[in-house]
Every structure is written in structure tokens, then in C-alpha cells.
Design an enzyme around this catalytic site. Structure first.
Site, PDB file in Angstrom:
ATOM      1  N   PRO A 297      -1.269   5.959  13.360  1.00  0.00           N
ATOM      2  CA  PRO A 297      -1.598   4.872  12.049  1.00  0.00           C
ATOM      3  C   PRO A 297      -2.229   5.657  10.979  1.00  0.00           C
ATOM      4  O   PRO A 297      -3.269   6.422  11.118  1.00  0.00           O
ATOM      5  CB  PRO A 297      -2.452   3.817  12.460  1.00  0.00           C
ATOM      6  CG  PRO A 297      -3.157   4.518  13.747  1.00  0.00           C
ATOM      7  CD  PRO A 297      -2.285   5.615  14.471  1.00  0.00           C
ATOM      8  N   ARG A 299      -2.072   3.885   7.085  1.00  0.00           N
ATOM      9  CA  ARG A 299      -2.436   2.657   6.227  1.00  0.00           C
ATOM     10  C   ARG A 299      -3.389   1.545   7.102  1.00  0.00           C
ATOM     11  O   ARG A 299      -4.266   1.141   6.572  1.00  0.00           O
ATOM     12  CB  ARG A 299      -1.216   2.198   5.670  1.00  0.00           C
ATOM     13  CG  ARG A 299      -1.594   1.018   4.763  1.00  0.00           C
ATOM     14  CD  ARG A 299      -0.132   0.162   4.543  1.00  0.00           C
ATOM     15  NE  ARG A 299       1.021   1.063   4.599  1.00  0.00           N
ATOM     16  CZ  ARG A 299       1.655   1.234   3.484  1.00  0.00           C
ATOM     17  NH1 ARG A 299       1.331   0.944   2.341  1.00  0.00           N
ATOM     18  NH2 ARG A 299       2.917   2.007   3.633  1.00  0.00           N
ATOM     19  N   CYS A 367      -0.148   5.072 -20.396  1.00  0.00           N
ATOM     20  CA  CYS A 367       0.978   4.807 -21.192  1.00  0.00           C
ATOM     21  C   CYS A 367       2.285   4.689 -20.526  1.00  0.00           C
ATOM     22  O   CYS A 367       3.306   5.594 -20.528  1.00  0.00           O
ATOM     23  CB  CYS A 367       1.016   5.959 -22.426  1.00  0.00           C
ATOM     24  SG  CYS A 367      -0.369   6.213 -23.197  1.00  0.00           S
TER      25      CYS A 367
HETATM   26  N1  LLP Z   1       3.285   9.721  10.911  1.00  0.00           N
HETATM   27  C1  LLP Z   1       4.299   9.954   9.990  1.00  0.00           C
HETATM   28  C2  LLP Z   1       5.165  11.281  10.405  1.00  0.00           C
HETATM   29  C3  LLP Z   1       4.390   9.471   8.745  1.00  0.00           C
HETATM   30  O1  LLP Z   1       5.149  10.277   8.066  1.00  0.00           O
HETATM   31  C4  LLP Z   1       3.488   8.654   8.220  1.00  0.00           C
HETATM   32  C5  LLP Z   1       3.840   8.175   6.817  1.00  0.00           C
HETATM   33  C6  LLP Z   1       2.690   8.077   9.106  1.00  0.00           C
HETATM   34  C7  LLP Z   1       2.223   8.620  10.466  1.00  0.00           C
HETATM   35  C8  LLP Z   1       1.459   7.117   8.805  1.00  0.00           C
HETATM   36  O2  LLP Z   1       2.176   5.953   8.471  1.00  0.00           O
HETATM   37  P1  LLP Z   1       1.205   4.724   8.101  1.00  0.00           P
HETATM   38  O3  LLP Z   1       0.629   4.335   9.270  1.00  0.00           O
HETATM   39  O4  LLP Z   1       0.379   5.032   7.085  1.00  0.00           O
HETATM   40  O5  LLP Z   1       2.277   3.632   7.379  1.00  0.00           O
HETATM   41  N2  LLP Z   1       3.290   6.235   0.138  1.00  0.00           N
HETATM   42  C9  LLP Z   1       3.577   5.179   0.803  1.00  0.00           C
HETATM   43  C10 LLP Z   1       3.555   5.632   2.494  1.00  0.00           C
HETATM   44  C11 LLP Z   1       4.284   6.659   2.844  1.00  0.00           C
HETATM   45  C12 LLP Z   1       4.209   6.852   4.436  1.00  0.00           C
HETATM   46  C13 LLP Z   1       4.804   8.307   4.584  1.00  0.00           C
HETATM   47  N3  LLP Z   1       4.499   8.426   6.008  1.00  0.00           N
HETATM   48  C14 LLP Z   1       3.042   4.096   0.420  1.00  0.00           C
HETATM   49  O6  LLP Z   1       2.044   3.999  -0.393  1.00  0.00           O
HETATM   50  O7  LLP Z   1       3.344   2.987   0.969  1.00  0.00           O
END
Ligand code: LLP
Length: 445
Positions: A297, A299, A367
Site C-alpha cells: 500500500p 496511498r 494560471c
Molecule cells: N504497487 C505498484 C506496483 C503501484 O504501481 C502502485 C501505484 C502501488 C503499489 C501503490 O498504490 P496505492 O496503494 O498508493 O494506490 N497518482 C495516482 C496514483 C497512481 C498509483 C500508481 N501506482 C493518484 O494520485 O491517484
């Protein structure tokens, strides 16, 4: 009762004090804004601690080895790496920058997993040089490059294969990654070719197992159950057809958080315990040894730990009679609303109980017409008020920019009455640091 910080909008340690001010980590946010300026990123240590604790406890009943890997792309800096070490998590990195940050902060290479769909030779070489750093293979030419570089370095690469299990969570298209058409990973129909290749390059490759990450901001658990089943079937076929054991299984991250009241993600504890139960059942029922289980995880570990504090500058009433509060930051410190139409919750940090039925938008100073942080914020603020935007711990700093030549805010780590700068505010000097002027432009006219 285990608390899962991803299910609340506010940080774990947040409260309102008797001045009607927002407090985080027993610190008055208005005092912090006065001392450190705005915009200001705040990170609540208690939320991060509780989030990893919920994962740890959720995995506790898994009979095999288990590790929580923090996905650094959500928020990474030296202090965050130190927290990762302190809380005994592993780390997912996706670039040389993230990798070197981790090494500088003494994260052990064996706890680091290098991901990415276009790893450079430099990144792979560095991972190999560090020994025991795991490389998550995304495609065939990368695997081939890893073999060549491992041969040259006279070492064995520890690898996992990133699989597209063909499962999609219900989330924004830009953050889905499990479907067959995703740019990330290996389709199920191609895995056999990879395994044959691995078998024939056994002196350079140590096959550890599989990884899948189906997407981000997922708000349901079924997709994880399905993904584990696909990976379980794949492990069985891999053992039968190639004699290769799945020693390690990394089921990815992606659990959602509560940005606004309507978001109802499962808690981290429930997520982790569902995954572990599903993995043990799937592997045991197929008579497969239990793999070392990893969840990844990002986020949900740091998202609700973060709050951004802005100051309201000018206030404007628009032709449709809606009120626009312009704050001193915006899309450069939080590009998510303009990128994904992401929704956030805001409050007035210096008057937490003040609400309004009026339509109020909180807009940034950049902007760009799309630079709107919160539409319909439901608060009544004016010039000089401090706005707290919740849930900004993930993918804000890590996706921030210097758009309009603006320096990034400072970031403070808050813990039990103590505030420490973990990212200094960028100055004008920082902004021109990389600028160079050709001599012919310097010459006097
Ligand atoms: N593992 C891998 C291989 C990933 O690509 C990602 C996220 C994670 C783990 C972690 O995912 P999380 O638990 O954070 O959802 N910029 C986007 C999110 C992009 C996520 C990319 N990969 C946003 O702000 O919503």
C-alpha cells in the site's frame, strides 16, 4: 478494535481545540502556519503508524512469512524512509531517485523492490550492485537486459514477474493497471515464455515469485480475492510445468482512502486480513507451500496523514453567483483535482465550526482554469482565513511541480506536540539553481 486511518477524512490525531482551531499531533495548526508559512504540508505520524499497524495486525494470522511494503511513489523523502525502517516495512521504489533516497536513509537493499515499466540500465545495474534488492520484471526486453547486466556483474538477479491478472477495480481509468491492455506487466498468456526464459538463464536469475497491482483508490475487496485466485492458479501451473516455486507473492497495493464522506473504502485491517485469508486458502487448497506474502500500500498508509494548509487571498463572486476563494497554492502542490477530477474535503483551520450553505469553490493561484482544489466546499471563509484540505498525504508532494515558477511548500512531520521540517520550503534560489545563461545572451547590447 483496530483503527484503519484510511476510513476517516481527518488524520488520526486531529481534533478541534477550544479556540475552534484545527489541531494535529497536539499542535495548533494556526500556530504552525504562523511559524512556518503557507502553503504548508502537514504529515501526522500517528496516522502513518496506525495505518501500518492495521496492515500488520491484518496479516497476523497468515501462517507464513509476511511483510508490508510501503509504495514510496505516494510520498517519499529521507524522513519517510526512516519511518519505513522504524516500522519494519519494506519499500517499493520506481526510479533511481527513490532508490538512492532509500539507500541514503539506510533502508536495507533486501527490503527494497525495484518496480517500473521502463527501468534503465543504470537503475538495474545499481539494484544488482546493491545485492539482494529485488527487481520486479515488467517486460521481456527488460528481463533480457537484467540477464546481460547480471552476467557482467557476475551476480544473480532476484526477480519477480509482474502479472496483469486481467482484473479491473472500479476506479479512474488513469489509475487502473490490472487489465490486459495496461502498459504495466505481463499478460497471463505470455507468462510461459518468461518462465522458459528464466529456466534457461538460471545462473543469472533467481526466480522468487509473482507480483500484481490491479489499480489504485480501489473501494472494494472482491477484486483482491479474484487477483489472488489468478495468482494462485499461476503458481500451481508454474510449479507443475517448470518446477519453479512461488516463494514470494506480492499482491500490490491500491486500497482507497476517504477523501469525501461518500467514499467508503474497506479498512486497512479488513483489506489485509481478507488478502491473507485468501492467500492461505488458495495456496493450501492446492497443496502449495505458503509464499512469503507481501502487500504494497502507498496511498492508504500516508493519504489521510496529510493535510495542506493554505491562506485565503482574494475572494470573488462569479456571474453565476458562486463564491470563489483563491488560496496561495493549488495545482502545483496538488495536481490531483485537475488530473483525475479528484475530490477533497476542506475546513477553515482557524474557525472549524464555521459552515456555509453557499456554493463556495476553493481555487488555486495557478494560471489554469482547471486549478480548482475543492468545488462546493460548504465553508464560509474570507481573506486571511486558513483553509485545511484533508487527505493530501499521498500523490501531492510526489506529483508536485514548480508550475508558474513557484517553490514547493515545506512539509512538517507532527508527532505528540513536536513539529519537525522534513522537506524545506523551496526558495527562489532553488528555482533558479539549475538555470544557465549562454554567454552570448550575457553580452551587453
Ligand atoms: N504497487 C505498484 C506496483 C503501484 O504501481 C502502485 C501505484 C502501488 C503499489 C501503490 O498504490 P496505492 O496503494 O498508493 O494506490 N497518482 C495516482 C496514483 C497512481 C498509483 C500508481 N501506482 C493518484 O494520485 O491517484
Amino acid at each position: 478494535m483496530v483503527t484503519s486511518p484510511n476510513t476517516r477524512i481527518w488524520p488520526h490525531s486531529a481534533s478541534v481545540n477550544n479556540l475552534d482551531h484545527l489541531e494535529i499531533g497536539a499542535l495548533d495548526v494556526c500556530e504552525l502556519a504562523k511559524k512556518f508559512g503557507t502553503p504548508l504540508w502537514l504529515m501526522d505520524y500517528a496516522s502513518i503508524f496506525q495505518a501500518q499497524e492495521a496492515c500488520r495486525l491484518g496479516l497476523l494470522n497468515y501462517p507464513g512469512e509476511k511483510t508490508v511494503l510501503y509504495a514510496g511513489k505516494a510520498f517519499l523523502c529521507l524522513a519517510m524512509c526512516k519511518i519505513v525502517n522504524q516500522l519494519k516495512m519494506g519499500l517499493d521504489v520506481v526510479s533511481l531517485g527513490e532508490l538512492e533516497t532509500a539507500i541514503e536513509a539506510d533502508v536495507k537493499p533486501e527490503n527494497i523492490f525495484l518496480h517500473g515499466n521502463n527501468k534503465s540500465g543504470k537503475e538495474i545495474e545499481r539494484a544488482l550492485e546493491l545485492r539482494h534488492c529485488k527487481i520486479v520484471i515488467d517486460n521481456m526486453s527488460e528481463l533480457d537486459l537484467v540477464v546481460r547486466l547480471a552476467k557482467r556483474a557476475q551476480t544473480k538477479a532476484q526477480i519477480l514477474l509482474r502479472i496483469k491478472p486481467g482484473i479491473e477495480p472500479d476506479t479512474h481509468d488513469h489509475i487502473k493497471t490490472g487489465q490486459e491492455t495496461s502498459k504495466f506487466g505481463i499478460g497471463l498468456s505470455e507468462v510461459q515464455d518468461y518462465l522458459s526464459y528464466i529456466k534457461s538463464n538460471g545462473s543469472e536469475l533467481d526466480f522468487l515469485g509473482f507480483h500484481a497491482h490491479i489499480g489504485s483508490q480501489a473501494l472494494e475487496l472482491d477484486v483482491y480475492r479474484e487477483s489472488v485466485k489468478v495468482l494462485g492458479a499461476l503458481s500451481l501451473a508454474t510449479q507443475k510445468d517448470f518446477g519453479l516455486k512461488t516463494k514470494l507473492l506480492d499482491v500490490g497495493g491500491g486500497l482507497g482512502i476517504t477523501y469525501v464522506e461518500e467514499d467508503r473504502p474497506p479498512g486497512l485491517y479488513e483489506w489485509a486480513s481478507t488478502i491473507q485469508a485468501c492467500v492461505s486458502e488458495t495456496y493450501q487448497s492446492q497443496n502449495l507451500a505458503l509464499p512469503h506474502l507481501m502487500i504494497e500500500p502507498g496511498r492508504s498508509i500516508v493519504g489521510t496523514a496529510g493535510v495542506t494548509i493554505y491562506e485565503v487571498g482574494h475572494v470573488k463572486r462569479l456571474a453565476n453567483n458562486s463564491l470563489c476563494l483563491a488560496v496561495d497554492g493549488g495545482m502545483a502542490d496538488n495536481p490531483r483535482p485537475s488530473t483525475y477530477n479528484a475530490k477533497y474535503t476542506a475546513a477553515i483551520a482557524n474557525a472549524m465550526s464555521r459552515k456555509s450553505a453557499e456554493k463556495v469553490s476553493i481555487v488555486g493561484k495557478y494560471c489554469e482554469s482547471g486549478d480548482i482544489i475543492v468545488k462546493d466546499a460548504g465553508i464560509e471563509a474570507g481573506t486571511g482565513d486558513l483553509i485545511a484540505v484533508f487527505g493530501t498525504g499521498a500523490y501531492n508532494y510526489s506529483m508536485s511541480s514548480n508550475y508558474n515558477r513557484t517553490g514547493r511548500p515545506a512539509c512538517l512531520l507532527l508527532k505528540e506536540g513536536q513539529a519537525d521540517i522534513i522537506l524545506e520550503r523551496e526558495t527562489i534560489t532553488d528555482l533558479t539553481r539549475q538555470d544557465r545563461v549562454p554567454a552570448w545572451l550575457e553580452a551587453k547590447q
